[in-house]
Each structure stands twice: as C-alpha cells, then as structure tokens.
Motif scaffolding. Structure first.
Motif, PDB file in Angstrom:
ATOM      1  N   LYS A  59     -18.341  67.863 -21.756  1.00 38.76           N
ATOM      2  CA  LYS A  59     -18.759  68.444 -23.100  1.00 38.76           C
ATOM      3  C   LYS A  59     -19.312  69.656 -22.746  1.00 38.76           C
ATOM      4  CE  LYS A  59     -21.605  67.692 -27.161  1.00 38.76           C
ATOM      5  NZ  LYS A  59     -22.639  66.588 -27.875  1.00 38.76           N
ATOM      6  N   GLN A  72     -18.246  73.280 -24.364  1.00 37.00           N
ATOM      7  CA  GLN A  72     -19.121  74.383 -25.212  1.00 37.00           C
ATOM      8  C   GLN A  72     -18.932  75.760 -24.322  1.00 37.00           C
ATOM      9  OE1 GLN A  72     -21.338  73.568 -27.610  1.00 37.00           O
ATOM     10  NE2 GLN A  72     -21.899  75.688 -27.710  1.00 37.00           N
ATOM     11  N   GLU A 121     -17.819  69.371 -30.170  1.00 39.49           N
ATOM     12  CA  GLU A 121     -17.826  68.168 -30.777  1.00 39.49           C
ATOM     13  C   GLU A 121     -16.447  67.385 -31.306  1.00 39.49           C
ATOM     14  OE1 GLU A 121     -21.960  66.264 -31.194  1.00 39.49           O
ATOM     15  OE2 GLU A 121     -21.745  67.991 -32.697  1.00 39.49           O
ATOM     16  N   TYR A 169     -13.334  65.428 -25.323  1.00 34.31           N
ATOM     17  CA  TYR A 169     -14.018  65.728 -24.143  1.00 34.31           C
ATOM     18  C   TYR A 169     -14.423  64.233 -24.117  1.00 34.31           C
ATOM     19  CZ  TYR A 169     -18.353  64.620 -27.451  1.00 34.31           C
ATOM     20  OH  TYR A 169     -19.002  64.010 -28.286  1.00 34.31           O
TER      21      TYR A 169
END
Length: 853
Positions: A25, A29, A46, A50
C-alpha cells in the motif's frame, strides 16, 4: 489465556500478511503522489491491486493454504483486504478473533480506537459471544482491553453511541448475520432513519455540508422524499441510519463461521458498509474465501484440545432402550474413573452424556424426550436433578454452570438445540436414540463430545477418548456420519480416529502393537530434558526455566534514532464541496478545496501504550518502565505531546518488534548457558527421579484401514506394522531404516504429540518421527538417533531452521559430556544419543551417512 502453538502460527501468518499489506500500500501511495505532482490522473491507492500483491508477496515467502486470491471491493470501489483463518470447531476461534483485532487495529491501522463489526450466525453464538466479551474478567475481553487500553465498548445494533464514543474507545458491535441482510424485512431498521446518530452527520439545515458528505461518500443511503422522514430537507436527504454510520466509520468486519455468510447478498451487504478489513473464521470455508492458514485436527490433538479416538458402538436392530442401557453403563464407568483421577491428581471432571431424542411428529401426542427422561429415572435409577432438557422452546440448562463442582447435571436430552455454540468439554458420551438415519444426526452432533476437559489429557486413557452409541443404524453408515461430522467441524484429517465396536467393521479398525519378543520384558528408558531447580532435578519448563529468568531490567529501547515519526502535530483532511456550477444552470460542479488541518489532542495515554506493549512484555511494571523511559527521551528531544500522541501506536509497534527480538536473544542465551553449565541436561536419572526419564510403552494402539494387510518390518520395535499409518515421506524412510544392517531396532514415534519430545529456547516442542538404535561398535558404545523427516517445501523456513539449530546445540553438548550441576545420580549406560534431520530431496544420502557402524 495462553496461546497454543497453532494459534501462534495463525497469528504469525496474519502478521506476515499485514507487513506485506503495509509495504504494498505504501508503494502504491508513493506512486500515486509522484504522479499527482506531475499532474497525471492516477488510480487512488485504495482502488489499486495492493491486496492481491500482498498475498502474492507472502505466498513467495511461506506456504499459504489457498493460493488464489479473491478480490472484494467496498461500496466505493476500494479494494478490501480480506482473509480467512481455517480453524476447527473447538480450536479457540474467538480468542484468535480478539488477538487478530488487536494486531489489525494496532499494527496495520496504527490506532487504538475505531469500530469493529462482529457478525455471528445464530442466536446461540450471539448470546455466548456477548456474555464473554462483556465480562471484563474473561480472557477474550482482556485481549480487547489490551488493544484499547481498557477503553472497550461492546454494542448491539439497537444501542445508541456517538462519534465521540468511537473516537475515545474501541467499539465492538455484535450483529446477527440476518440483521446485515439488506433484503430481510424484519431487520431493515438498521438502514432506516434513526434519531440516535446525529453526531455522525452535519446539521439537517447545513445544505453545503450534507452535499459535501454525500460527494465524499456517495454510497450513503438517501431518503425517499415521498417518505416524509424526519431528516428530509430540500434537495438532500442523507439517512441518519446505522447502515450509513457504518459506511462513514469503515469498520473492521469479523465474520464468525464465515462460510455462513457466503451468499452474494450477505457479501455485498458487508462490502457496502465500506468495511476496511474483513476477517473470516471458519472450520469449512467456501471456495471464494482467501484462506491464509489452515489448522487441522491433528494440531488440536497435539495441544490436547480434543478427545480421540472416537469409539463407536452401533446396534443395527436394537431398540433405543438397549442402546441407552449401554451408553449409561459407559457413563457410570467413566464417572468412576473421573472420581479416581480426582482423588489421585486433584483435577475435577464430571462426564456427561448427551442424548439425541427423536423429533416429535406433528399431530402426535407421543414425546420421545419425556419417555427417555422417564426411563432414566425409573429403569436406570438416575436422579431427576441430574437430568436437563435442552430444546428450542424448553431450555432447562439456562442457569446451569456445567463446569461447577456443585452442578449435578450428568444427562442432557436434546433434539437439535446443541448444534452450535456448545463448549462443554465434560461431554463424553453421545447417544443417538433416533429411528431416523443416524448418519445425519452423527454429522451434526459429533462435535458436542470432542473437546478435552481443561485442554489437558489425563493419565487415564479412557478419559482421553469419547464414545458414541447409536441404534437402528448400520455401523458403516454411523462411521460415515461421524467422518462427515469431523469434516464439517474442520477436522477431516483425524477421521481415521474412528474405532467401531458392536457390529461390522468400517473403514478403520483398532490394532494393538506389541514389542518384539526379546524386548517384551525390558525396561527401556531415555533421558528427557531436565533441569536442576532448587537443588533437585525437575522436568524442564520453558516458562519457569527460560522466560522466568529473563531480566527485563536489562532491556532498554535504543533504536529511537532509527525510527522516523510523522513530523506534524495536526491531522490533515481534505474538504470537498458540491454546488451548482455558476455559469451553467442545472449542472453540479465538484469544488475541491485546499488540504486543511485540525489540531488533535495532546494527551499521551501511557496506560494505553503500556497495555499494548504487554503483548510482548509480560510484566506490567517493566512495560511501564520501558514506555516511560521512551517518553522521557522523546520529550527531552523537544517533541511535543501532540506529536507523540499522533505517533503513539507506531512508537509502541517499533518497541514491540525490538522487545521480541531481544527476548529471543535472551532466551537462547539463557538456554545455552544452562545447557553448557549442566543446569539443563539430557541424562538418564536414577531413583528417586526415574520418572523424569521417558519410558517406552509395552504396547501401543493404532488405527488402520479395514482389511489392510499387516507388514512385518523385522527391526521395528513394535509388531506388526500398518503402512497406512505413514505419510508419503515417512514410509520410504522407515523401509530404508529397517533395511540397514547396523540398525538393531527402530521405533516410529507417535505423531500426535504423546510420546518423546524435546524443547529449547522457544515455546514449541519438537516431536521426532523415528528413534533408531544401532548395534554397538568396536568401542562398545551403542548409539541412539532421533530422526526428524521434513518435506522439501519446509527446508529453509524459520521453524525448520530453529529445529536444526536446536538439534546441533544439544548434540554438541552431549558430545561434551557435561554432567548435571549438583548431586544427581545418573544411570550407567553406554548409549550415546543425538538428534538429526533428513530432507525429502536428500534423505537417502543423509541416512547412508548416518546409519553406519
């Protein structure tokens, strides 16, 4: 409550997945922010893959039970991390659930508060779980309190709670599966407007704020303007419902008996709550479940959680009275054994019989339940106070604590009311008194008698087994029903532990193996790991002799310089406004505001941080000392309490990692020191400590396939042998050992954790597969080898590496011939003992090198 080895394994897998999840994640990001800076439109992290990538990354490091990953998305299209623990009935799923919540909330989300949606499948399990979680003395609640620093709220769907409650506490809402079913008319209240949740929503007349909220969370339910509900305003109508509160809070969702929620409707409803993490616990998960780790019945037996074997007596033509007579005779026999056991060892067990009665037929006056009760009292001299009836509409067990020594209950008559939520380990005998096909009844009821009292086997074999009696049933059908029942309870791997009597044989039979004739009268002892405690030999105890000697005063967290704290004292948030576009009539425009911040609390809760650290540091005073020291150092560096509070979960997480690393180092150092100095030793003891040695049994019992031909492996200590008892690697290894000229005798040690074991600086015990005795060499020394066989896929993993290192450590000490410390009498023997491991890809070569004169 102490975690079992298999529970620790499950949580290790969870921690591994959470670590990979955080890594994947974070990478998504970083990429997202990099592309945004370049002005490119990219997918929100999101909504990326991931979760799948984390699964694949973990799969490359260790064996995951189910390799394929099923994607689940929430009501806004975001990827939901969703995993499943496959744990048998009686395996402590609720304890695992609470321990998992602690790790998910702290290690992944890095928080102590928040919202957990705990979904259960039935009224029985709901009531049982609610009682356990509300009791602050219960281990399950204590784990949750450790996660929240004592600030835990247990809620039901009709309870009122506020946004401040969620901010200040870890809120756990118990919910029936049916209540989350959006199409269930009886439970649609969850999705209706309510006057209980105003604190989660903007004021009704704040047009801009309501529009902004709906834009930020577009799957919020809105009211039908025709309903004229109390919260309807012109142009916007967000429902103040519990369902909408869920969508705002993004709960961690825990599915007990996850296979019950396998329908598309149930999954879609839970997904629509914008859940942030889904954890299923199930004995028999469905194909779509992402099963991270599997626990089998063998592991429960090894930890003494269940009674095996299952002894089945089936009467194909007998009436129910005859079957009940036989079952009653067995419960009387068991109660005598239990009384003797209590007198000798002080442990209280009161064997109970569970009786399944014939369901009452519609329109008929005859009631089988009343008839059974009357027969027990009049014909078998059972006291009425010892009998309870447990039916859906007549629950006489409501106020009884079956584990209480003053409780008189020894007989429970039921029809279907004990199918689930049953955890009474005193149940030993199951009597199926039904004219209907017994296979179905046995499938549903077998789990009621499997649990082992106190999760600790007794010294009386009869009290380590369970017993099933059924009438009007072919024994083959009965055995198939029990096998199916074990599979339904997640214990298909122990289905060979069914032993039949009173009729024709089934798929498995019991056999007694005896020692070879020339060894039948010999006393064969081997040294167990012992320790000098208070000047006298005693059995080695990992907790007392290793963990108990760790000097936590010597620990300090010295890696503060290596951790990077979030450099801010405020919480960022983004404001979004949706309004009519000024120049275009009738068109909505999304106006994204600048990133804004709000001041967060500057209160640092040392109590909360201490409670979290106690997961790794068992002493509360030491945990307090460590946290206090770190806080003093942080403040000395000029960090504000606001910044510390914002980073508190992260700080504790880093300390926990370092604590665990240090504890393992200390444990290993303590073990090695005690081994080198003779405090811990592996030597045969003489009287009066002879019982500390391991003694080989005179005979052993095994199950084997019906009609299987016994084989004579002439050098095996026990005869005959049945190859169905060996797995794929053990079989060729056993045959190879048997064919070695230098071997005098060998014994395949039991695989169920009941024979010889060795332990070191870690909690788990090691049970070698084979014991091999070589003939004496020219030096007159006789050699005994413990041999552990390992599949190729296990070579190099942490567990295998630890076992190899422990074997090498003990072997080196034995070669050094270090004597136990103090005045200890040893038995004179010419035998040398050592421990060895062979792997699937090289076992023949390894045995050739080992088994030579």
């Amino acid at each position: 409550m102490e975690l079992k080895d298999y529970q620790i394994k499950v949580l290790d897998y969870l921690e591994g997945y959470l670590d990979e999840l955080k890594t994947q994640k974070a990478e998504k990001q970083d990429y997202f922010e990099f592309q945004q800076q370049k002005g490119k439109d990219v997918v929100n992290p999101e909504k990326s893959d991931y979760c799948q990538l984390a699964w694949e990354a973990l799969k490359a490091k260790k064996a995951i039970y189910r390799s394929n990953y099923t994607v689940r998305n929430d009501g806004m299209g975001r990827n939901i991390p969703n995993i499943c623990f496959k744990v048998p009935t009686g395996g402590g799923k609720t304890l695992l659930a609470t321990a998992a919540i602690l790790r998910i909330n702290q290690d992944y989300f890095k928080r102590n508060n928040g919202f957990v949606l705990w979904i259960v499948p039935s009224d029985t399990i709901y009531a049982q779980t609610s009682k356990q979680l509300r009791n602050k003395e219960h281990p399950y609640r204590q784990v949750l309190d450790r996660a929240s620093g004592g600030k835990t709220l247990i809620l039901e769907k009709n309870d009122k709670f506020t946004a401040q409650d969620v901010k200040d506490n870890l809120c756990v809402m118990l919910l029936m599966l049916q209540a989350s079913n959006r199409n269930n008319k009886d439970t649609l209240k969850m999705f209706k407007d309510s006057g209980r949740f105003e604190s989660f929503f903007p004021p009704l007349d704040d047009y801009t704020a309501n529009n902004a909220l709906l834009s930020a969370v577009p799957n919020l339910d809105t009211a039908d303007l025709m309903d004229d509900g109390p919260n309807v305003i012109s142009g916007i109508s967000i429902k103040h419902s519990l369902g909408n509160v869920m969508r705002l809070l993004r709960p961690i969702t825990l599915f007990d008996e996850g296979h019950r929620g396998a329908t598309k409707l149930a999954q879609d409803t839970v997904n629509s709550f914008n859940t942030s993490f889904i954890l299923e616990l199930s004995a028999t998960p469905k194909d779509h479940s992402n099963v991270l780790v599997n626990v089998g019945g063998q592991e429960l037996k090894k930890e003494q959680m269940i009674k095996l074997p299952i002894n089945v007596t089936s009467y194909g033509v007998a009436n129910w009275q005859h079957t009940l007579n036989q079952a009653h005779a067995k419960i009387i026999e068991l109660n005598k054994s239990a009384a003797s056991y209590q007198a000798d060892e002080g442990r209280y067990i009161r064997p109970i019989m569970v009786i399944k009665a014939e369901p009452k037929k519609k329109g008929e006056a005859y009631d089988h339940v009343d008839d059974i009760k009357s027969y027990l009292i009049k014909n078998l001299n059972v006291l009425e106070s010892e009998i309870r009836i447990k039916l859906a509409d007549n629950n006489e067990l409501r106020d009884d604590d079956l584990f209480d020594k003053m409780c008189p209950v020894r007989y429970i008559i039921t029809k279907d009311a004990l199918k689930e939520g049953w955890d009474c380990s005193f149940a030993y005998v199951l009597a199926i008194l039904s004219n209907s096909k017994s296979e179905t009844a046995l499938t549903q009821f077998i789990g009621r008698v499997l649990r082992q009292p106190h999760a600790l086997e007794t010294s009386i074999p009869a009290l380590n087994q369970c017993y099933v009696y059924c009438d009007n049933a072919d024994v083959n059908s009965a055995a198939e029903g029990i096998k199916k029942g074990l599979e339904d309870e997640g214990m298909g791997d122990v289905s060979d532990q069914i032993v039949t009597g009173g009729g024709a044989s089934t798929g498995k039979e019991k056999a007694t193996l005896k020692r070879k004739e020339n060894y039948q009268d010999a006393k064969i002892f081997l040294p167990s790991l012992s320790v000098i405690r208070n000047g006298k030999p005693a059995a080695f105890d990992y907790y007392a002799d290793i963990l108990g000697d760790i000097q936590w005063d010597n620990y300090s967290f010295e890696k503060l310089e290596n951790i990077a704290l979030a450099d801010k004292e405020v919480m960022d948030y983004q404001h979004l406004t949706v309004d009519w576009e000024k120049e275009k009539s009738g068109q909505l425009d999304f106006l994204k505001g600048q990133k804004q911040s709000e001041q967060i609390t500057n209160e640092v809760s040392i109590t909360l941080m201490v409670s979290q650290l106690m997961e790794k540091v068992p002493n509360a005073w030491q945990a307090f000392r460590i946290i206090e020291s770190v806080l003093l150092e942080l403040r000395a560096k000029g960090l504000s309490d606001a910044k510390i509070a914002l980073n508190s979960v992260f700080i504790v997480e880093e300390i926990k990692k370092d604590c665990f690393r240090w504890m393992l180092e200390q444990s290993e150092a303590i073990f090695r020191h005690k081994l080198d100095s003779g405090i811990v030793f592996l030597r045969l003891l003489a009287e009066p400590f002879l019982t500390l040695n391991w003694q080989m049994a005179d005979k052993i019992e095994v199950q084997h396939n019906v009609n299987e031909t016994a084989v004579t492996l002439e050098k095996s200590m026990f005869q005959p042998q049945y190859l169905s008892n060996y797995n794929g690697l053990e079989k060729p290894v056993a045959l190879a050992i048997n064919n070695k000229d230098v071997v005098e005798w060998w014994h395949r040690l039991a695989v169920r954790g009941t024979e010889y074991c060795i332990q070191g600086w870690k909690r788990e015990k090691i049970y070698p597969d084979f014991l091999v005795k070589l003939e004496a060499g020219k030096d007159g020394i006789e050699r005994l080898y413990f041999v552990e066989s390992k599949g190729e896929h296990l070579e190099g993993n942490k567990d295998t590496s630890y076992k190899q290192e422990l074997f090498n450590t003990i072997n080196a000490t034995l070669l050094g011939d270090i004597k136990p410390k103090g005045e200890v009498k040893l038995l004179n023997c010419k035998e040398k003992i050592s421990f060895h491991m062979v792997f699937e890809n090289d076992w023949e070569n390894a045995l050739n090198k080992l088994l030579v004169m």
